[in-house]
Design an enzyme around this catalytic site. Sequence first.
Site, short mmCIF file in Angstrom:
data_model
loop_
_atom_site.label_atom_id
_atom_site.label_comp_id
_atom_site.label_asym_id
_atom_site.label_seq_id
_atom_site.Cartn_x
_atom_site.Cartn_y
_atom_site.Cartn_z
N HIS A 232 0.81 -1.22 0.00
CA HIS A 232 0.00 0.00 0.00
C HIS A 232 0.84 1.27 0.00
O HIS A 232 0.40 2.31 -0.48
CB HIS A 232 -1.02 -0.04 1.14
CG HIS A 232 -2.16 -0.95 0.79
ND1 HIS A 232 -2.27 -2.21 1.30
CD2 HIS A 232 -3.17 -0.78 -0.09
CE1 HIS A 232 -3.33 -2.79 0.75
NE2 HIS A 232 -3.90 -1.95 -0.08
N ASP B 17 -4.66 -8.36 -4.50
CA ASP B 17 -4.84 -9.47 -3.57
C ASP B 17 -5.06 -10.79 -4.29
O ASP B 17 -4.60 -11.83 -3.83
CB ASP B 17 -6.02 -9.18 -2.62
CG ASP B 17 -5.59 -8.28 -1.47
OD1 ASP B 17 -4.50 -8.54 -0.92
OD2 ASP B 17 -6.30 -7.33 -1.15
N CYS C 266 -9.61 -3.08 -10.43
CA CYS C 266 -9.12 -1.92 -9.69
C CYS C 266 -7.78 -2.19 -9.03
O CYS C 266 -7.28 -1.37 -8.27
CB CYS C 266 -10.15 -1.45 -8.67
SG CYS C 266 -10.51 -2.69 -7.42
C1 PEP Z 1 -6.70 -5.21 -4.70
O1 PEP Z 1 -6.53 -6.08 -3.84
O2 PEP Z 1 -6.41 -5.36 -5.90
C2 PEP Z 1 -7.26 -3.91 -4.33
C3 PEP Z 1 -7.53 -3.00 -5.24
O3 PEP Z 1 -7.44 -3.65 -2.99
P1 PEP Z 1 -6.23 -3.21 -2.01
O4 PEP Z 1 -5.03 -2.92 -2.87
O5 PEP Z 1 -6.66 -2.01 -1.27
O6 PEP Z 1 -6.06 -4.42 -1.15
MG MG Z 2 -7.46 -5.88 -1.92
#
Ligand code: PEP
Ligand code: MG
Length: 588
Positions: free
Chosen positions: A198, A465, A512
């Site tokens: 993140h 993820d 996303c």
């Molecule tokens: C993902 O897991 O691709 C996602 C967009 O959520 P995050 O990156 O916040 O876990």
């Molecule tokens: Mg995620």
Amino acid sequence: MSEKGEIIFQGVAASGGICRGRVFVLGRRHLHVPHRMITQDDVNEELKRLEESIVSTRKQLTDLHQSLREQVGSHDADIFEAHLLVLEDHALIDETTKLVECDLCNVEYAYQKVTNKYAKALESMEDDYLRERAVDLRDVSNRLLSHLLGHAEEDYPYNNMREPCIVVGHDLTPSTTVMLDRKMVLGFATDVGSKTSHTAILARALKIPAVVGLHNISSKIESGQGILLDGHNGKVIENPSDQTLFEYGHVIRKNEDQDVRLAKVRELAAVTLDGHEVTLAANLDQASEATDITKYGAEGVGLFRSEYLFLNRSTWPDEDLQTGVYAQVAEALSPDPIIIRTLDLGADKLSTLTRTNGEEPNPALGWRAIRYCLDHREIFKTQLKSILRAGSKRNIKIMFPMITTLSELDQALELLEESKQSLRQEGKPFDAGMKVGVMIETPGAVMIADTLASKVNFFSIGTNDLIQYSLAVDRTNDKIAHLYNPTHPGIIRSIRQVIVAAHKAGIHVGICGEMAGEPDFVPLLLGLGVDELSASAPLIPQVKYLIRRLKIEESRALAEQALTMQYSHEILEASRTLMQRVAPEIVN
Ligand code: PEP
Ligand code: MG
């Protein structure tokens, strides 16, 4: 050229861009507090040191409060107000003073002993709120001890930086990253982390060049040294030679040319040469960045990571506060849609609010996202009510993260209905027809995508993820970053399977995860049939530029071919080749 010669550190490219400047090394927060005996004559001097440290800590907290307010708004900065109260607590100061006077010990030892005693007492309380106060107390105690021990600059450096620098540290958590003063940070480099951690995602959203996963750079480099950081290729160069600087001069000019070229497509539609339209939305981490989104040419928000509202706080944000923030984003982007993802705390996004839950042996597989929310229904319902209330412009959609089983979705939908019922009883207006979606980010969800699709209005594939869970590769671990492979044939087949299930049920499907913003993968994702790509806002222009140079037919042919390939590198090469053929000028 410097005597030492050029040294290259190779890490993981986390956020594009090149910067050059002095290093500012963030200290690690291991405080060693000595125990010294003092004489009666030293007592006043020790107490004077305590007083001076309280004054400088107070100034630091007030400055941090002010700078965070400017960057993320007042509610996110509240934690520092709570910390000021702890700092000035009379019981702590009086007890420390007594200990110094009676035991004749140094003041840092006395202060640590007193604050430890209170923190332990708070940690053993039944009441969640009181247990959470222990986190504040330990944080303030460390801050004051840093001043007493003369380490304050290294431990809390941001507002002590005298000029814009490249920040180097062992790690930067999402909560420390949001506190960075963007005007003072040219770039950052960390020992740990990977492309989809993140912190890396935040760097891209903030348009700060970053390299992560450099193993031990924070212990090899010193504050004040000059370095060059190449966020495109994951390199940090100490003492760059004249030749290197000359070559990078070219790359910087190429970047500037690209910015000019990309600026031209911002206002145009994301449509392929043969007329196939794709929704191009932005990921949003902090509400304060909502207005930047239209500037980059996105059509709304495909993922609003609402959990950032819950970081760096000492109290849970209440319903009105959350409603205000969500409504402000919806208003700023109306009539474009925004997808608000419900709280995804846990794993690497730890909040002071949940830290008292204790450490988990395997946080990524643990108590995060929907799992945490279904076990904390009041917190969850407060958020659901806020999102529903903020939807008066009818441009908000709600999305649940980490759904793995149908019963989790059933429970979430049930709580959404209960929240609507409560709002009706309270006479508060809300959007009763709000569209609901789920993130597909676990292999379990992929396998039951057809069943999930029958209960919701849209899917968004969270590839960050999905890759980590499908390939059993921790997305934050730099040691195995080379195994984190978005074009693994299993991932490509999973994405395809989800798209087929969604389209069969007549629902829209987006991506996303970070894959959506990488030019290398865009032709492939389009060919697999996604309806929407949602990426960090600064990446939107290059994705749009590329889409406008592709033909959907050639992307589909690429996807068909990729689905028959056996190796990740073949799939990557095929997609990259198409990207480079149609848009060779893209600096990736
Ligand atoms: C993902 O897991 O691709 C996602 C967009 O959520 P995050 O990156 O916040 O876990
Ligand atoms: Mg995620």
